[in-house]
Enzyme design. Structure first.
Site, PDB file in Angstrom:
ATOM      1  CG  HIS A  19     -32.958  17.146 -28.329  1.00 56.50           C
ATOM      2  ND1 HIS A  19     -33.010  18.471 -28.675  1.00 56.50           N
ATOM      3  CD2 HIS A  19     -34.091  16.895 -27.624  1.00 56.50           C
ATOM      4  CE1 HIS A  19     -34.128  19.004 -28.201  1.00 56.50           C
ATOM      5  NE2 HIS A  19     -34.801  18.065 -27.564  1.00 56.50           N
TER       6      HIS A  19
ATOM      7  CB  CYS B 102     -36.591  17.466 -30.177  1.00 54.14           C
ATOM      8  SG  CYS B 102     -37.708  18.525 -29.258  1.00 54.14           S
TER       9      CYS B 102
ATOM     10  CG  ASN C 138     -35.839  21.090 -25.715  1.00 53.73           C
ATOM     11  OD1 ASN C 138     -35.483  21.233 -26.875  1.00 53.73           O
ATOM     12  ND2 ASN C 138     -36.579  20.072 -25.311  1.00 53.73           N
TER      13      ASN C 138
HETATM   14  N1  ACO Z   1     -41.365  24.542 -10.771  1.00 55.07           N
HETATM   15  C1  ACO Z   1     -41.655  24.013  -9.567  1.00 55.07           C
HETATM   16  N2  ACO Z   1     -42.303  22.829  -9.417  1.00 55.07           N
HETATM   17  C2  ACO Z   1     -42.670  22.188 -10.529  1.00 55.07           C
HETATM   18  C3  ACO Z   1     -42.407  22.684 -11.827  1.00 55.07           C
HETATM   19  C4  ACO Z   1     -41.723  23.906 -11.919  1.00 55.07           C
HETATM   20  N3  ACO Z   1     -41.402  24.481 -13.112  1.00 55.07           N
HETATM   21  N4  ACO Z   1     -42.885  21.813 -12.741  1.00 55.07           N
HETATM   22  C5  ACO Z   1     -43.439  20.791 -12.048  1.00 55.07           C
HETATM   23  N5  ACO Z   1     -43.312  21.015 -10.719  1.00 55.07           N
HETATM   24  C6  ACO Z   1     -43.736  20.172  -9.610  1.00 55.07           C
HETATM   25  C7  ACO Z   1     -44.896  19.279  -9.985  1.00 55.07           C
HETATM   26  O1  ACO Z   1     -46.116  19.976  -9.840  1.00 55.07           O
HETATM   27  C8  ACO Z   1     -44.732  18.167  -8.983  1.00 55.07           C
HETATM   28  O2  ACO Z   1     -45.260  18.593  -7.756  1.00 55.07           O
HETATM   29  P1  ACO Z   1     -46.042  17.558  -6.777  1.00 55.07           P
HETATM   30  O3  ACO Z   1     -45.027  16.518  -6.431  1.00 55.07           O
HETATM   31  O4  ACO Z   1     -46.451  18.429  -5.657  1.00 55.07           O
HETATM   32  O5  ACO Z   1     -47.164  17.028  -7.603  1.00 55.07           O
HETATM   33  C9  ACO Z   1     -43.226  18.036  -8.813  1.00 55.07           C
HETATM   34  O6  ACO Z   1     -42.677  19.263  -9.304  1.00 55.07           O
HETATM   35  C10 ACO Z   1     -42.626  16.908  -9.593  1.00 55.07           C
HETATM   36  O7  ACO Z   1     -43.148  16.894 -10.901  1.00 55.07           O
HETATM   37  P2  ACO Z   1     -42.701  15.817 -11.940  1.00 55.07           P
HETATM   38  O8  ACO Z   1     -43.403  16.041 -13.237  1.00 55.07           O
HETATM   39  O9  ACO Z   1     -42.801  14.470 -11.311  1.00 55.07           O
HETATM   40  O10 ACO Z   1     -41.162  16.185 -12.076  1.00 55.07           O
HETATM   41  P3  ACO Z   1     -40.036  15.386 -12.810  1.00 55.07           P
HETATM   42  O11 ACO Z   1     -38.958  15.057 -11.880  1.00 55.07           O
HETATM   43  O12 ACO Z   1     -40.575  14.293 -13.686  1.00 55.07           O
HETATM   44  O13 ACO Z   1     -39.454  16.508 -13.756  1.00 55.07           O
HETATM   45  C11 ACO Z   1     -39.474  17.104 -16.068  1.00 55.07           C
HETATM   46  C12 ACO Z   1     -40.252  17.072 -14.784  1.00 55.07           C
HETATM   47  C13 ACO Z   1     -38.255  18.008 -15.904  1.00 55.07           C
HETATM   48  C14 ACO Z   1     -40.337  17.651 -17.207  1.00 55.07           C
HETATM   49  C15 ACO Z   1     -39.010  15.661 -16.382  1.00 55.07           C
HETATM   50  O14 ACO Z   1     -40.097  14.787 -16.394  1.00 55.07           O
HETATM   51  C16 ACO Z   1     -38.305  15.550 -17.673  1.00 55.07           C
HETATM   52  O15 ACO Z   1     -37.187  15.977 -17.794  1.00 55.07           O
HETATM   53  N6  ACO Z   1     -38.924  14.930 -18.678  1.00 55.07           N
HETATM   54  C17 ACO Z   1     -38.337  14.854 -19.981  1.00 55.07           C
HETATM   55  C18 ACO Z   1     -39.078  15.761 -20.807  1.00 55.07           C
HETATM   56  C19 ACO Z   1     -38.252  16.706 -21.574  1.00 55.07           C
HETATM   57  O16 ACO Z   1     -37.093  16.951 -21.369  1.00 55.07           O
HETATM   58  N7  ACO Z   1     -38.943  17.245 -22.520  1.00 55.07           N
HETATM   59  C20 ACO Z   1     -38.404  18.186 -23.387  1.00 55.07           C
HETATM   60  C21 ACO Z   1     -39.168  18.114 -24.648  1.00 55.07           C
HETATM   61  S1  ACO Z   1     -39.100  16.537 -25.307  1.00 55.07           S
HETATM   62  C22 ACO Z   1     -37.725  16.413 -26.011  1.00 55.07           C
HETATM   63  O17 ACO Z   1     -37.101  17.399 -26.317  1.00 55.07           O
HETATM   64  C23 ACO Z   1     -37.296  15.072 -26.244  1.00 55.07           C
END
Ligand code: ACO
Length: 325
Positions: free
Chosen positions: A252, A119, A282
């Protein structure tokens, strides 16, 4: 007289198949994968993404974006002497997507190669092109981010497959007596390989390992906000500028919450941050030039304005480019 580089045209392309969150939710439900529009919007800010047709490659998306940037710069393909394509989803193992694109554009003879920094790929590619122009190795470059990330998504893993989309963005970067690019800042830390990767490879005629994207979302989030702030401050300091001087931050487009955190840390209001993640998802290396082009064509980003482009991604890699348009 010192030689600088300057962006003289921007372009972008999104494949026509657009999936809103509800479209994706329905497709995933048919596979037994449960998610919702509310979850995706609240956690990421994403409302839609585009997916390329199965026979469309990164070079095809790059070709459309490149043609549009060349038209904006009023430059003919034959006048380009450097093509850099940032991509993690190349057409082939080799040759590079840049060489394939060069042929599709009908250009020949200039240097062409790919950059792999996930990215952060576009800020890496722009920094390399700037350095090559400053030293006289190139005069007129096409710098492109192009991805078909849908090819490497695991559509049974709801924690990753809702986040990404396909697309391409391009700029023409030309030698100039005035800047242009004011400062650049690149970094990597390979100890974080495991938190965001596609661990498979090709060996002996087979794919070995897992060829689909794996991510520890929370680890990525924490790392991203810290390094983006550090790199923003570093590139501003190199150019003797302050965050308050920025007309636009073009980060990004991974997640609206990462962008909000970065803006808050830099004390920038969100109306000076280009946001396209809601419509594109993304798109990895394509996301920054896609957002830049959307801002330029939408009449928000204007000639003479001070812009900061910032990327962060797998590797871990990160960096920034400060420029006057
Ligand atoms: N739909 C519904 N529920 C979901 C989904 C989904 N698509 N995905 C995860 N969940 C659930 C999980 O199972 C979890 O359930 P639980 O509490 O019963 O165990 C709950 O949602 C929370 O999951 P988390 O992983 O804690 O959610 P979080 O708030 O951290 O959000 C996310 C996840 C959006 C990926 C976040 O961590 C994030 O934004 N991280 C940054 C990563 C990113 O943007 N990466 C892109 C690529 S890297 C880059 O480009 C730099």
């Amino acid at each position: 007289m010192r030689r600088y580089s300057r962006i003289t045209g921007t372009g972008s392309y999104l494949p026509p198949r657009r999936l809103s969150n509800s479209d994706l939710v329905q497709e995933l439900a048919a596979k037994g994968v449960e998610t919702s529009d509310d979850w995706i919007v609240e956690r990421t800010g994403i409302r839609a993404r585009h997916f390329a047709a199965p026979d469309v490659c990164s070079s095809d998306l790059a070709l459309e974006a490149a043609r549009s940037a060349l038209a904006a710069a009023k430059v003919a393909p034959g006048d380009i002497d450097l093509i850099i394509v940032a991509t993690s989803t190349p057409d082939m193992v080799f040759p590079s997507t840049a060489c394939i694109l060069q042929h599709k554009l009908g250009a020949a003879g200039g240097a062409a190669f790919d950059v792999q920094a996930v990215c952060s790929g576009f800020v890496y590619a722009l920094t390399i092109a700037d350095a090559m122009i400053q030293t006289g190795s190139a005069t007129r470059a096409l710098v492109i981010g192009s991805e078909v990330f849908s090819r490497i998504l695991d559509f049974t893993d709801r924690t990753t497959c809702v986040l990404f989309g396909d697309g391409a963005g391009a700029v023409v970067l030309e030698a100039s007596d005035s800047p242009g690019i004011l400062a650049t800042d690149l970094h990597a830390d390979g100890k974080h390989v495991g938190i965001l990767c596609v661990p498979g490879s090709v060996s002996g005629g087979k794919v070995t390992g897992d060829p689909l994207l794996k991510m520890d979302g929370q680890a990525v989030f924490k790392l991203a906000v810290g390094v983006l702030e550090d790199s923003a401050r570093a590139v501003l300091s190199k150019a003797g500028r302050a965050a308050a001087d920025l007309d636009w931050l073009i980060p990004h487009q991974a997640n609206i919450r990462i962008m909000q955190s970065t803006a808050k840390r830099l004390k920038l209001p969100m109306d000076r941050v280009m946001v396209t993640v809601d419509q594109h998802g993304n798109t990895s290396a394509a996301s920054i030039p896609l957002a830049l082009d959307a801002g330029v064509r939408g009449g928000k980003i204007l000639p003479g304005q001070l812009l900061m482009l910032e990327g962060v991604g797998g590797g871990f890699t990160w960096g920034s480019v400060l420029l006057s348009l």
